[in-house]
Design an enzyme around this catalytic site. Structure first.
Site, PDB file in Angstrom:
ATOM      1  N   TYR A  75      -1.530  -0.037   9.089  1.00 12.44           N
ATOM      2  CA  TYR A  75      -2.531  -0.903   9.703  1.00 12.44           C
ATOM      3  C   TYR A  75      -2.457  -0.796  11.218  1.00 12.44           C
ATOM      4  O   TYR A  75      -1.466  -0.343  11.776  1.00 12.44           O
ATOM      5  CB  TYR A  75      -2.290  -2.358   9.300  1.00 12.44           C
ATOM      6  CG  TYR A  75      -2.596  -2.651   7.861  1.00 12.44           C
ATOM      7  CD1 TYR A  75      -3.909  -2.670   7.414  1.00 12.44           C
ATOM      8  CD2 TYR A  75      -1.587  -2.924   6.960  1.00 12.44           C
ATOM      9  CE1 TYR A  75      -4.212  -2.956   6.096  1.00 12.44           C
ATOM     10  CE2 TYR A  75      -1.876  -3.211   5.637  1.00 12.44           C
ATOM     11  CZ  TYR A  75      -3.190  -3.221   5.209  1.00 12.44           C
ATOM     12  OH  TYR A  75      -3.474  -3.505   3.904  1.00 12.44           O
ATOM     13  N   ARG A 123       0.850  -1.198   0.000  1.00 13.13           N
ATOM     14  CA  ARG A 123       0.000   0.000   0.000  1.00 13.13           C
ATOM     15  C   ARG A 123       0.884   1.246   0.000  1.00 13.13           C
ATOM     16  O   ARG A 123       0.916   2.014   0.945  1.00 13.13           O
ATOM     17  CB  ARG A 123      -0.963  -0.072   1.172  1.00 13.13           C
ATOM     18  CG  ARG A 123      -2.004  -1.143   0.894  1.00 13.13           C
ATOM     19  CD  ARG A 123      -2.985  -1.290   1.986  1.00 13.13           C
ATOM     20  NE  ARG A 123      -4.333  -1.001   1.534  1.00 13.13           N
ATOM     21  CZ  ARG A 123      -5.408  -1.162   2.277  1.00 13.13           C
ATOM     22  NH1 ARG A 123      -5.297  -1.561   3.518  1.00 13.13           N
ATOM     23  NH2 ARG A 123      -6.603  -0.887   1.807  1.00 13.13           N
ATOM     24  N   ASP A 140      -5.051  -0.645  -5.662  1.00 12.51           N
ATOM     25  CA  ASP A 140      -5.450  -1.036  -4.313  1.00 12.51           C
ATOM     26  C   ASP A 140      -6.897  -1.523  -4.282  1.00 12.51           C
ATOM     27  O   ASP A 140      -7.830  -0.760  -4.020  1.00 12.51           O
ATOM     28  CB  ASP A 140      -5.236   0.159  -3.368  1.00 12.51           C
ATOM     29  CG  ASP A 140      -5.455  -0.209  -1.921  1.00 12.51           C
ATOM     30  OD1 ASP A 140      -5.958  -1.314  -1.647  1.00 12.51           O
ATOM     31  OD2 ASP A 140      -5.132   0.631  -1.058  1.00 12.51           O
ATOM     32  N   SER A 167      -8.889  -1.280  -0.970  1.00  7.67           N
ATOM     33  CA  SER A 167      -9.548   0.015  -0.756  1.00  7.67           C
ATOM     34  C   SER A 167     -10.780   0.158  -1.636  1.00  7.67           C
ATOM     35  O   SER A 167     -11.828   0.614  -1.168  1.00  7.67           O
ATOM     36  CB  SER A 167      -8.576   1.170  -1.059  1.00  7.67           C
ATOM     37  OG  SER A 167      -7.613   1.251  -0.052  1.00  7.67           O
ATOM     38  N   GLN A 224      -1.350   2.921  -5.508  1.00  8.99           N
ATOM     39  CA  GLN A 224      -2.710   3.269  -5.058  1.00  8.99           C
ATOM     40  C   GLN A 224      -3.786   2.882  -6.069  1.00  8.99           C
ATOM     41  O   GLN A 224      -4.869   2.459  -5.705  1.00  8.99           O
ATOM     42  CB  GLN A 224      -2.791   4.764  -4.770  1.00  8.99           C
ATOM     43  CG  GLN A 224      -2.686   5.044  -3.293  1.00  8.99           C
ATOM     44  CD  GLN A 224      -2.681   6.513  -2.955  1.00  8.99           C
ATOM     45  OE1 GLN A 224      -2.834   7.368  -3.823  1.00  8.99           O
ATOM     46  NE2 GLN A 224      -2.488   6.810  -1.694  1.00  8.99           N
TER      47      GLN A 224
HETATM   48  P1  NAD Z   1      -8.436  -2.713   7.861  1.00 10.62           P
HETATM   49  O1  NAD Z   1      -9.604  -3.157   7.038  1.00 10.62           O
HETATM   50  O2  NAD Z   1      -7.322  -3.639   8.114  1.00 10.62           O
HETATM   51  O3  NAD Z   1      -8.996  -2.237   9.288  1.00 10.62           O
HETATM   52  C1  NAD Z   1     -10.085  -1.372   9.414  1.00 10.62           C
HETATM   53  C2  NAD Z   1      -9.851  -0.424  10.555  1.00 10.62           C
HETATM   54  O4  NAD Z   1     -10.003  -1.100  11.809  1.00 10.62           O
HETATM   55  C3  NAD Z   1      -8.469   0.221  10.585  1.00 10.62           C
HETATM   56  O5  NAD Z   1      -8.621   1.621  10.501  1.00 10.62           O
HETATM   57  C4  NAD Z   1      -7.900  -0.226  11.926  1.00 10.62           C
HETATM   58  O6  NAD Z   1      -7.072   0.776  12.522  1.00 10.62           O
HETATM   59  C5  NAD Z   1      -9.149  -0.441  12.728  1.00 10.62           C
HETATM   60  N1  NAD Z   1      -8.984  -1.257  13.953  1.00 10.62           N
HETATM   61  C6  NAD Z   1      -8.226  -2.359  14.160  1.00 10.62           C
HETATM   62  N2  NAD Z   1      -8.362  -2.791  15.421  1.00 10.62           N
HETATM   63  C7  NAD Z   1      -9.230  -1.960  16.040  1.00 10.62           C
HETATM   64  C8  NAD Z   1      -9.791  -1.895  17.344  1.00 10.62           C
HETATM   65  N3  NAD Z   1      -9.452  -2.785  18.290  1.00 10.62           N
HETATM   66  N4  NAD Z   1     -10.664  -0.891  17.611  1.00 10.62           N
HETATM   67  C9  NAD Z   1     -11.006   0.022  16.663  1.00 10.62           C
HETATM   68  N5  NAD Z   1     -10.517   0.004  15.418  1.00 10.62           N
HETATM   69  C10 NAD Z   1      -9.642  -0.974  15.107  1.00 10.62           C
HETATM   70  O7  NAD Z   1      -7.829  -1.381   7.298  1.00 10.62           O
HETATM   71  P2  NAD Z   1      -7.935  -0.672   5.868  1.00 10.62           P
HETATM   72  O8  NAD Z   1      -9.156   0.130   5.827  1.00 10.62           O
HETATM   73  O9  NAD Z   1      -7.725  -1.666   4.799  1.00 10.62           O
HETATM   74  O10 NAD Z   1      -6.665   0.273   5.914  1.00 10.62           O
HETATM   75  C11 NAD Z   1      -6.269   0.911   7.088  1.00 10.62           C
HETATM   76  C12 NAD Z   1      -5.343   2.043   6.751  1.00 10.62           C
HETATM   77  O11 NAD Z   1      -4.279   1.642   5.885  1.00 10.62           O
HETATM   78  C13 NAD Z   1      -5.971   3.179   5.991  1.00 10.62           C
HETATM   79  O12 NAD Z   1      -6.850   3.970   6.673  1.00 10.62           O
HETATM   80  C14 NAD Z   1      -4.685   3.909   5.580  1.00 10.62           C
HETATM   81  O13 NAD Z   1      -4.124   4.621   6.609  1.00 10.62           O
HETATM   82  C15 NAD Z   1      -3.816   2.766   5.212  1.00 10.62           C
HETATM   83  N6  NAD Z   1      -3.904   2.634   3.756  1.00 10.62           N
HETATM   84  C16 NAD Z   1      -2.865   3.161   3.017  1.00 10.62           C
HETATM   85  C17 NAD Z   1      -2.951   3.129   1.631  1.00 10.62           C
HETATM   86  C18 NAD Z   1      -1.863   3.687   0.791  1.00 10.62           C
HETATM   87  O14 NAD Z   1      -1.003   4.352   1.276  1.00 10.62           O
HETATM   88  N7  NAD Z   1      -1.883   3.402  -0.490  1.00 10.62           N
HETATM   89  C19 NAD Z   1      -4.034   2.557   1.014  1.00 10.62           C
HETATM   90  C20 NAD Z   1      -5.061   2.043   1.790  1.00 10.62           C
HETATM   91  C21 NAD Z   1      -4.965   2.093   3.173  1.00 10.62           C
END
Ligand code: NAD
Length: 374
Positions: A224, A117, A125, A128, A122
């Site tokens: 993450y 990621r 992805d 996402s 992007q």
């Molecule tokens: P995910 O589906 O793995 O998790 C969903 C959410 O659950 C996350 O925000 C995580 O922090 C949260 N979570 C985990 N344990 C928890 C708990 N005990 N209580 C409350 N919340 C909890 O995550 P995702 O949506 O696939 O991606 C997370 C992050 O990754 C994004 O928000 C971003 O910062 C990053 N990301 C980066 C890129 C990039 O740079 N290209 C792309 C996509 C996502």
């Protein structure tokens, strides 16, 4: 070079890996595209639309590169030729048997989930793009199931207060659920263990729920969340139980890659909610964020409606497929040079997404999941 697209066979899977528009662009770039008859039907793309775009109808497993959405079944793996390239969601951290079978078959496989990621990747992805769909749908399910309005209404028959919605986990799906619930007029709060998301939550017009967990930040590698300790999780559940009791709807999306979803909504928290309230548990597939969730079902427990939808992105197949197809096209852009397959394993995206190659499991997480030792 030929890219082929099978018809998805997993139950309820209505998405397709390439839509005609993207197939047409590949054809223009000198790639032959073969689509199995009916592959696009679930996403409302008839065979004729692919043919108009320049693709052929034929064997979906015949390509040098086979592009899929859902992980392949054992039967489907049996149809992959040794040396072929497979691209799709492969669940490399949890579907050890699939990964072993792909290696044994001599397939070079790339998991959409494993694409690093990083900024450059992007546009590839798919986690996402599909989470955007499921977050949106989750908010609609909450609005649909709730026997109350989401927006505030002032009518001749009286004023209706807006629904209070709590979104747990503010990653891609959670942020989209927040935005959608806000558009429907709900008052939204959200919580995440990564403090970096506070600003993103607020920019969507929601409030960051502050819980006194004594936690600085639980962000780990790649943006993450890290797995919380048992004590931290216990404290979180207790603090949340009280807040959840004040909500009309809870949409939970919390996940930690490759692990069981964290348990956030206890039976006591459900009991604290007023009758008729709703929980939509997007983590149903990986164990559920709510103790009472039944995956794939909508149940009523303690007079609270608890929806545990699985594979929600497939419930909106048209846009889910077009976004996914663009993710795939973008990845193929790295793999195809002048109409020919050219895999550069020095490229961190290609190397990072590769799960099996030359009969071996090559992805670290997948190796661990499959119990392969160095
Ligand atoms: P995910 O589906 O793995 O998790 C969903 C959410 O659950 C996350 O925000 C995580 O922090 C949260 N979570 C985990 N344990 C928890 C708990 N005990 N209580 C409350 N919340 C909890 O995550 P995702 O949506 O696939 O991606 C997370 C992050 O990754 C994004 O928000 C971003 O910062 C990053 N990301 C980066 C890129 C990039 O740079 N290209 C792309 C996509 C996502």
């Amino acid at each position: 070079m030929n890219v082929s697209v099978p018809k998805e066979t997993a139950a309820g899977e209505r998405r397709v890996a390439l839509v005609p528009e993207v197939a047409g662009r590949l054809v223009q770039d000198g790639v032959e595209v073969t689509v199995e008859s009916g592959a696009g039907a679930g996403a409302h793309h008839p065979d004729a639309a692919y043919e108009e775009a320049g693709a052929k109808t034929g064997d979906g497993f015949s390509g040098d590169v086979i592009v899929k959405v859902a992980p392949p079944s054992a039967d489907e793996i049996g149809r992959l030729a040794a040396g072929s390239v497979l691209i799709g969601f492969l669940q490399p951290l949890t579907a050890a048997e699939t990964v072993r079978a792909l290696a044994d078959r001599g397939v070079t496989s790339f998991a959409m989930e494993a694409i690093p990621r990083i900024t450059r990747a992007q546009s590839m992805d798919a986690l996402s793009s599909q989470a955007t769909v499921s977050g949106y749908r989750a908010a609609l399910i909450a609005a649909q199931e709730l026997p109350r309005f989401f927006p505030m209404l002032t009518t001749a028959a009286g004023t209706v207060r807006p629904a209070k919605v709590l979104v747990l986990g503010a990653g891609v799906a959670g942020l989209q659920a927040i935005a959608t619930a806000r558009r429907l007029g709900a008052v939204v709060q959200a919580f995440d263990v990564r403090s970096a998301v506070k600003e993103q939550i607020e920019s969507l017009g929601a409030r960051f729920l502050e819980l006194d967990m004594g936690l600085e930040d639980a962000e780990a590698a790649g943006g993450y969340a890290r797995q919380l300790t048992d004590e931290e999780q216990q404290r979180q559940r207790e603090l949340l139980a009280e807040e959840i009791g004040k909500m009309d709807a809870v949409i939970s999306t919390a996940a930690v890659p490759g692990r069981r979803a964290p348990l956030l909504v206890t039976e006591q928290a459900v009991k604290n909610m007023s009758p008729g309230s709703v929980i939509v548990d997007l983590a149903a597939e990986t164990g559920g964020n709510c103790e009472l969730t039944e995956p794939g079902e909508t149940v009523v427990k303690e007079d609270v409606i608890i929806a545990g939808p699985v594979n929600l992105a497939a419930s909106m197949p048209d846009h889910a497929s077009s976004l996914y197809a663009r993710n795939v096209q973008s990845l193929l852009g790295l793999m195809v040079k002048e109409g020919e397959l050219s895999l550069d394993f020095d490229d961190e995206v290609i190397a990072g997404a590769c799960i099996t190659r030359d009969g071996q499991i090559v992805h670290e997480g997948a190796k661990q999941a499959a119990g392969v030792t160095a």
